[in-house]
Each structure stands twice: as C-alpha cells, then as structure tokens.
Write a protein that holds these residues in place. Structure first.
Motif, PDB file in Angstrom:
ATOM      1  N   VAL A 165       1.076  39.029  18.467  1.00  0.00           N
ATOM      2  CA  VAL A 165       1.614  37.772  17.925  1.00  0.00           C
ATOM      3  C   VAL A 165       1.024  37.487  16.554  1.00  0.00           C
ATOM      4  CG1 VAL A 165       1.676  35.277  18.261  1.00  0.00           C
ATOM      5  CG2 VAL A 165       2.151  36.784  20.188  1.00  0.00           C
ATOM      6  N   LYS A 166      -0.289  37.663  16.414  1.00  0.00           N
ATOM      7  CA  LYS A 166      -0.932  37.396  15.128  1.00  0.00           C
ATOM      8  C   LYS A 166      -0.465  38.384  14.065  1.00  0.00           C
ATOM      9  CE  LYS A 166      -5.383  36.174  13.148  1.00  0.00           C
ATOM     10  NZ  LYS A 166      -6.824  36.010  13.383  1.00  0.00           N
ATOM     11  N   ARG A 167      -0.262  39.636  14.437  1.00  0.00           N
ATOM     12  CA  ARG A 167       0.213  40.639  13.491  1.00  0.00           C
ATOM     13  C   ARG A 167       1.611  40.291  12.991  1.00  0.00           C
ATOM     14  NH1 ARG A 167       0.557  44.838  16.664  1.00  0.00           N
ATOM     15  NH2 ARG A 167      -1.687  44.982  16.956  1.00  0.00           N
ATOM     16  N   CYS A 168       2.459  39.787  13.875  1.00  0.00           N
ATOM     17  CA  CYS A 168       3.817  39.390  13.455  1.00  0.00           C
ATOM     18  C   CYS A 168       3.786  38.203  12.510  1.00  0.00           C
ATOM     19  CB  CYS A 168       4.649  39.044  14.687  1.00  0.00           C
ATOM     20  SG  CYS A 168       5.226  40.472  15.606  1.00  0.00           S
ATOM     21  N   LEU A 169       2.908  37.236  12.785  1.00  0.00           N
ATOM     22  CA  LEU A 169       2.860  36.030  11.958  1.00  0.00           C
ATOM     23  C   LEU A 169       2.244  36.282  10.586  1.00  0.00           C
ATOM     24  CD1 LEU A 169       1.776  33.403  14.657  1.00  0.00           C
ATOM     25  CD2 LEU A 169       4.073  33.930  13.851  1.00  0.00           C
ATOM     26  N   ARG A 170       1.447  37.342  10.454  1.00  0.00           N
ATOM     27  CA  ARG A 170       0.849  37.685   9.161  1.00  0.00           C
ATOM     28  C   ARG A 170       1.713  38.654   8.354  1.00  0.00           C
ATOM     29  NH1 ARG A 170      -4.407  36.612   7.931  1.00  0.00           N
ATOM     30  NH2 ARG A 170      -4.442  38.466   6.604  1.00  0.00           N
ATOM     31  N   SER A 171       2.888  38.973   8.833  1.00  0.00           N
ATOM     32  CA  SER A 171       3.774  39.937   8.156  1.00  0.00           C
ATOM     33  C   SER A 171       5.037  39.238   7.682  1.00  0.00           C
ATOM     34  CB  SER A 171       4.136  41.079   9.108  1.00  0.00           C
ATOM     35  OG  SER A 171       2.983  41.710   9.616  1.00  0.00           O
ATOM     36  N   THR A 172       5.817  39.971   6.914  1.00  0.00           N
ATOM     37  CA  THR A 172       7.160  39.533   6.529  1.00  0.00           C
ATOM     38  C   THR A 172       8.162  40.535   7.097  1.00  0.00           C
ATOM     39  OG1 THR A 172       8.558  38.849   4.684  1.00  0.00           O
ATOM     40  CG2 THR A 172       7.182  40.787   4.339  1.00  0.00           C
TER      41      THR A 172
ATOM     42  N   LEU B  94      -2.115  32.618  28.673  1.00  0.00           N
ATOM     43  CA  LEU B  94      -2.675  33.341  27.536  1.00  0.00           C
ATOM     44  C   LEU B  94      -2.773  32.452  26.298  1.00  0.00           C
ATOM     45  CD1 LEU B  94      -0.949  36.845  27.740  1.00  0.00           C
ATOM     46  CD2 LEU B  94      -3.356  36.350  28.082  1.00  0.00           C
ATOM     47  N   VAL B  95      -1.831  31.529  26.119  1.00  0.00           N
ATOM     48  CA  VAL B  95      -1.886  30.609  24.979  1.00  0.00           C
ATOM     49  C   VAL B  95      -3.133  29.731  25.069  1.00  0.00           C
ATOM     50  CG1 VAL B  95      -0.741  28.639  23.888  1.00  0.00           C
ATOM     51  CG2 VAL B  95       0.606  30.623  24.574  1.00  0.00           C
ATOM     52  N   ASP B  96      -3.478  29.296  26.285  1.00  0.00           N
ATOM     53  CA  ASP B  96      -4.684  28.479  26.470  1.00  0.00           C
ATOM     54  C   ASP B  96      -5.954  29.290  26.295  1.00  0.00           C
ATOM     55  OD1 ASP B  96      -3.034  26.325  27.008  1.00  0.00           O
ATOM     56  OD2 ASP B  96      -3.014  26.701  29.179  1.00  0.00           O
TER      57      ASP B  96
ATOM     58  N   GLU C 214       1.484  24.891   7.708  1.00  0.00           N
ATOM     59  CA  GLU C 214       1.284  25.182   9.127  1.00  0.00           C
ATOM     60  C   GLU C 214       2.596  25.653   9.743  1.00  0.00           C
ATOM     61  OE1 GLU C 214      -0.378  21.821  11.039  1.00  0.00           O
ATOM     62  OE2 GLU C 214      -2.317  21.964  10.010  1.00  0.00           O
ATOM     63  N   ILE C 215       2.453  26.413  10.799  1.00  0.00           N
ATOM     64  CA  ILE C 215       3.618  27.065  11.396  1.00  0.00           C
ATOM     65  C   ILE C 215       3.716  26.691  12.875  1.00  0.00           C
ATOM     66  CG2 ILE C 215       2.307  29.166  11.933  1.00  0.00           C
ATOM     67  CD1 ILE C 215       4.822  30.761  11.415  1.00  0.00           C
ATOM     68  N   GLU C 216       4.953  26.545  13.332  1.00  0.00           N
ATOM     69  CA  GLU C 216       5.233  26.300  14.751  1.00  0.00           C
ATOM     70  C   GLU C 216       6.185  27.387  15.239  1.00  0.00           C
ATOM     71  OE1 GLU C 216       6.656  22.361  15.334  1.00  0.00           O
ATOM     72  OE2 GLU C 216       4.728  21.425  14.869  1.00  0.00           O
ATOM     73  N   VAL C 217       5.828  27.997  16.357  1.00  0.00           N
ATOM     74  CA  VAL C 217       6.542  29.169  16.871  1.00  0.00           C
ATOM     75  C   VAL C 217       7.138  28.842  18.232  1.00  0.00           C
ATOM     76  CG1 VAL C 217       6.349  31.628  17.466  1.00  0.00           C
ATOM     77  CG2 VAL C 217       4.915  30.660  15.650  1.00  0.00           C
ATOM     78  N   CYS C 218       8.342  29.349  18.463  1.00  0.00           N
ATOM     79  CA  CYS C 218       9.008  29.258  19.764  1.00  0.00           C
ATOM     80  C   CYS C 218       9.177  30.678  20.307  1.00  0.00           C
ATOM     81  CB  CYS C 218      10.366  28.577  19.631  1.00  0.00           C
ATOM     82  SG  CYS C 218      11.281  28.467  21.180  1.00  0.00           S
ATOM     83  N   LEU C 219       8.818  30.875  21.571  1.00  0.00           N
ATOM     84  CA  LEU C 219       8.847  32.192  22.195  1.00  0.00           C
ATOM     85  C   LEU C 219       9.853  32.202  23.339  1.00  0.00           C
ATOM     86  CD1 LEU C 219       7.657  35.055  22.515  1.00  0.00           C
ATOM     87  CD2 LEU C 219       5.883  34.065  23.960  1.00  0.00           C
TER      88      LEU C 219
ATOM     89  N   GLU D 105      -5.379  33.072  18.222  1.00  0.00           N
ATOM     90  CA  GLU D 105      -4.302  34.029  18.009  1.00  0.00           C
ATOM     91  C   GLU D 105      -2.942  33.485  18.442  1.00  0.00           C
ATOM     92  OE1 GLU D 105      -7.106  34.786  19.571  1.00  0.00           O
ATOM     93  OE2 GLU D 105      -8.083  36.214  18.180  1.00  0.00           O
ATOM     94  N   MET D 106      -2.898  32.722  19.557  1.00  0.00           N
ATOM     95  CA  MET D 106      -1.622  32.275  20.122  1.00  0.00           C
ATOM     96  C   MET D 106      -1.454  30.757  20.117  1.00  0.00           C
ATOM     97  SD  MET D 106      -1.188  34.885  23.334  1.00  0.00           S
ATOM     98  CE  MET D 106       0.494  34.364  23.628  1.00  0.00           C
ATOM     99  N   GLY D 107      -2.341  30.054  19.431  1.00  0.00           N
ATOM    100  CA  GLY D 107      -2.222  28.601  19.373  1.00  0.00           C
ATOM    101  C   GLY D 107      -1.036  28.114  18.566  1.00  0.00           C
ATOM    102  N   TYR D 108      -0.399  29.025  17.799  1.00  0.00           N
ATOM    103  CA  TYR D 108       0.768  28.647  16.985  1.00  0.00           C
ATOM    104  C   TYR D 108       2.044  28.546  17.822  1.00  0.00           C
ATOM    105  CZ  TYR D 108      -2.657  30.551  13.738  1.00  0.00           C
ATOM    106  OH  TYR D 108      -3.821  30.823  13.061  1.00  0.00           O
TER     107      TYR D 108
END
Length: 463
Positions: A184-191, A104-106, A86-91, A111-114
């Motif tokens: 956000v989801k596209r960034c988290l699924r990439s390297t 938007l997170v709520d 699992e991943i935790e993200v700080c913006l 997509e943005m629950g991370y």
C-alpha cells in the motif's frame, strides 16, 4: 536514488528541463487571483508523451512508476512535506476480506492509516446504485485501490465517471497479508501511467507547490521508467512535453531528422547486432503489406490440393522425358547397327567399286548425322512429345465424353447425363449382371410360392 535521478536522462537536456519548469511555475504564479488563492491554487504538473503510432494493445491496468518524491503526504523520516496534501484512500475488497483488512489498518497506522474506507463488492453494488452516489464517492477520496481478483468486475459497478477523471482503481495483491502494508505504501509513493487508445499519454509528476528540484527529479524518473512500458519504446516517442491543466505544453524533447536517419541506418544494418527499428509509419505500412503477401503465398503453398497437383505435374513431366530419352537411344542403336553392316559388305567388294562405295558411305554417314541431329533436337525440345501425348489423351477423353449444354437427340452408344466432366454425352456402359444373385432370386421366388400355398387354410376346417 535522488542523486541518480537528478543527473537527468541522456536524451533530455537538463538545462532545458530546468528552464521549462521555471517558466511553468512563473506562469502559474502570474495567473493566480485572490479568489483562487483562498480555495487553493496548486495545479497538477504532468509529463506528456506524444507517440508516432497508436498502441495496438490497450489495457485498463495502470503501470506503476517509481518516483523519488511522493505526490502526497506519504513520507519517510527526514522528508519535507512542502506543497503536499493529505490523502484519503478507499479500498475495494472481496466479501470475506473486510474484517482482517481493518485489523491490519489498526495494527499498521504509518503504512495503512491513509485507508479511510473499506468497501466490499456487494456493498458497492447495493449502496452506490444511483449516479449521484457514485459521484459523491468519487469526490470524497483521492485514490482508489482494489483487490486484483475483483478488478475486472468493478468496471460496471463504479461507472464511466471514474475513468473520465482518471481515478480508476489501482490493482493491489491481497493474497499475502504480511506484505499488504508495504504494498500500500509503495503504491501511494508512486505515480501511474495508463496506455490509452490514442497518441497522447500523460503522467502526473507533481504540482506547482512542490520545490523545483523535486519536480525535475520526478520528471527524469518518469521519462526513464515510462518509455519502457510504451510499445516500441523510443522509436515510437516523437516528443515529450510538460504542462498543467491551464498552460501551454512546453517541449523538453523532440525527435529530430538526424535521429530518424540514424534509426533507419541501424534498421538496415541487420548483420551488426542491431535490432531492426522502424523509423516511419509509411515504411511500416509497406513492410506490413509485404509480410501479408508472403503469408498469403505460404498459405496457398501449404494447401494439400496444390501440393498434390505439383507432385502429379512433376512426376508426369519426368515420366515423359524418360520415355523420349529411351526412344532416342533405341533409334540411335538401330542406325549404328545398320551402318556397321553396310560398311562390312562394302569392304568385300572390288577396288573399282571402292570409290562408289566410299561415296555411298559418306552419304550414309550424312544421313546418320542428320538422324542424330534430329534426335538431339527432340531431346532438347521434349515439349513436342508432351504435346502429342496430351493430344492423344484429349482424343480418349473426347471419345468417353462429348460436352453439350442441351439434349441434341440420341447418339448411338452414348447417354445424356450430368457427370464428373459436366453436362453432356457419356459412353453407355452396359451393366454386368451377377449370375449368383439371379439364381438366388429365382430360388427365393420358387420357395415363396410353395410357402404361400401351404399357409392357406382350408374352408372345410373353418366349418
């Protein structure tokens, strides 16, 4: 997309890639101990590119590379989460964007629950001033995202530890609120790939807990997409390896001697539509030195002073040649006229004197031919005329100026001073007085005297 990537890149052998990953995973399993298995034994797997030359342009902005299988639990329907964490993200956002980002997170939890933390730039500067606070923030979250508008201002606020751990913030556009969840989801699924100031570039392809097929597919995608962002592309890539943080690098691609020869051959064939590629750094240095010399020559030729000097030389040489040619033609005409007059006079004489006149005419013709030959040599060698004119010019210059480092006494008609030609004796040019100015000065003096006398007050008036 997965099927296309599983086919492999044409430059990388698929069997070699498969055996390299299998050997890497077996080595990792053999090195696992009981203490490490309790704390989690998965290590990150990286694809390492070795370059022949250091990149000239270095940017802190990362390059996003799409991969078929994500590195974290950011899954679509039907995907397995084997070996994923699992991943935790700080913006990091601007001061006025925190409220609507939380909304938007709520609204979009899939997509943005991370995103677990939303920090403004001012709060980051106030709350995380000390080094230990920044280290805690670095350890608490896995990935850091940032608004691309404040990315240049985050370097001093987060410190060097983020860059050492390769957790520097990834830029993301927050100007379009509707597209933010998908971005956000596209960034988290990439390297991501960072081009550093060196000849080694590492890109994360997964971890040792992922299935072998997923690792191979990710590695093929990285090889295909990463080379497009490397300067000079395949011509700058010397080898590609795969490794973990605790293993030896296993090669999956090496540039051979035949490929270098092919690149040099294609570089020479400039007329066949091929792009010119540089195979070796030594050739690059030679070409760079040649280009420098050409640019220096062009810059010297572009200077207006040199252009003016060349024009004056050309015009002077052309004028001298024309004068020499005119003189030669005039002399030829005079000689021909004189020879024709003499021939007419000789034809009127008697037959007895004909033989003598014939001999004389032959001698005259010989003299004329000699003069013509001398004139032709003068036309062929105009340098003699040039030398004579240059000597006359030098004599005139010598009359006007006599160089001397010291004052060697007075010379009649000369003045010792520093001028355009340098230090020496120059001709003393007498000044020509302006008669009208002298008359005006005389009038001024006469009028001034009268006015002075009239202005003096009388002593009687004072009493």
């Amino acid at each position: 997309m997965v099927e296309a990537q599983s086919a492999g890149h044409p430059r990388v052998d698929s069997q070699l890639l498969k055996s390299a990953f299998a050997a890497l995973i077996n080595h990792h399993k053999g090195s696992i101990t009981q203490s490490s298995s309790l704390l989690g034994d998965d290590l990150p797997v990286e694809v390492q590119f070795t370059l022949t030359r250091v990149p000239e342009q270095i940017s802190p902005r990362p390059h996003r590379l799409q991969i078929p299988h994500p590195l974290h639990k950011v899954l679509n329907k039907g995907e397995s989460d084997k070996g994923l964490d699992e991943i935790e993200v700080c913006l990091f956002v601007k001061d006025g964007s925190k409220e609507w980002v939380k909304d938007l997170v709520d609204k979009f939890p899939n997509e943005m629950g991370y995103i677990k933390k939303v920090l403004t730039l001012t709060s980051l500067r106030k709350k995380y001033v000390q080094y230990k606070d920044r280290r805690e923030l670095l350890k608490r979250y896995d990935i850091f995202l940032a608004d691309d508008r404040i990315l240049p201002m985050l370097g001093k606020s987060i410190g060097k530890s983020f860059f050492q751990e390769k957790k520097q913030p990834v830029p993301i556009k927050l100007t379009r609120q509707e597209a933010l969840p998908f971005a956000v989801k596209r960034c988290l699924r990439s390297t991501f790939m960072w081009i550093s100031a060196g000849t080694c570039i590492s890109v994360r392809a997964g971890n040792t807990g992922m299935p072998l097929e997923h690792l191979i597919a990710n590695a093929n995608a990285i090889v295909e997409n990463a080379v497009e962002h490397i300067p000079r592309k395949w011509s700058n890539v010397s080898s590609i390896n795969i490794k973990t943080s605790q293993s030896v690098a296993l090669p999956i691609y090496n540039k051979t001697r035949q490929e270098l020869e092919e690149i040099s051959r294609l570089a020479k064939q400039s007329g066949n539509g091929f792009e010119t590629k540089r195979p070796c750094p030594e050739q690059d240095d030679d070409e760079h030195a040649q280009k420098k010399k050409k640019t220096e020559k062009e810059s010297t030729l572009k200077s207006p002073l040199l252009k003016a000097l060349k024009k004056t030389r050309k015009s002077g040489s052309e004028g001298k040649d024309d004068e020499v040619n005119k003189e030669a033609t005039a002399k030829k005409g005079l000689l021909l006229e004189s020879s024709s007059k003499k021939a007419k006079k000789l034809s009127k004489t008697d037959a007895e004197s004909g033989a003598i006149s014939a001999g004389d005419s032959n001698s005259e013709k010989k003299s004329v031919s000699k003069v013509d030959a001398s004139l032709k040599t003068k036309e062929k060698d105009p340098s003699k005329g040039k030398k004579n004119q240059e000597k006359s010019k030098q004599v005139e210059v010598n009359k006007n100026f006599v160089p001397s480092k010291k004052f060697q006494g007075s010379k009649k008609g000369y003045v010792f001073r520093m001028g355009k030609e340098g230090l020496g004796y120059y001709i003393d040019v007498k000044p020509v007085p302006d008669k009208m100015a002298l008359i005006a000065l005389a009038r001024m003096n006469k009028g001034g005297g009268k006015a002075g006398k009239s202005r003096k007050p009388s002593r009687k008036g004072r009493k």
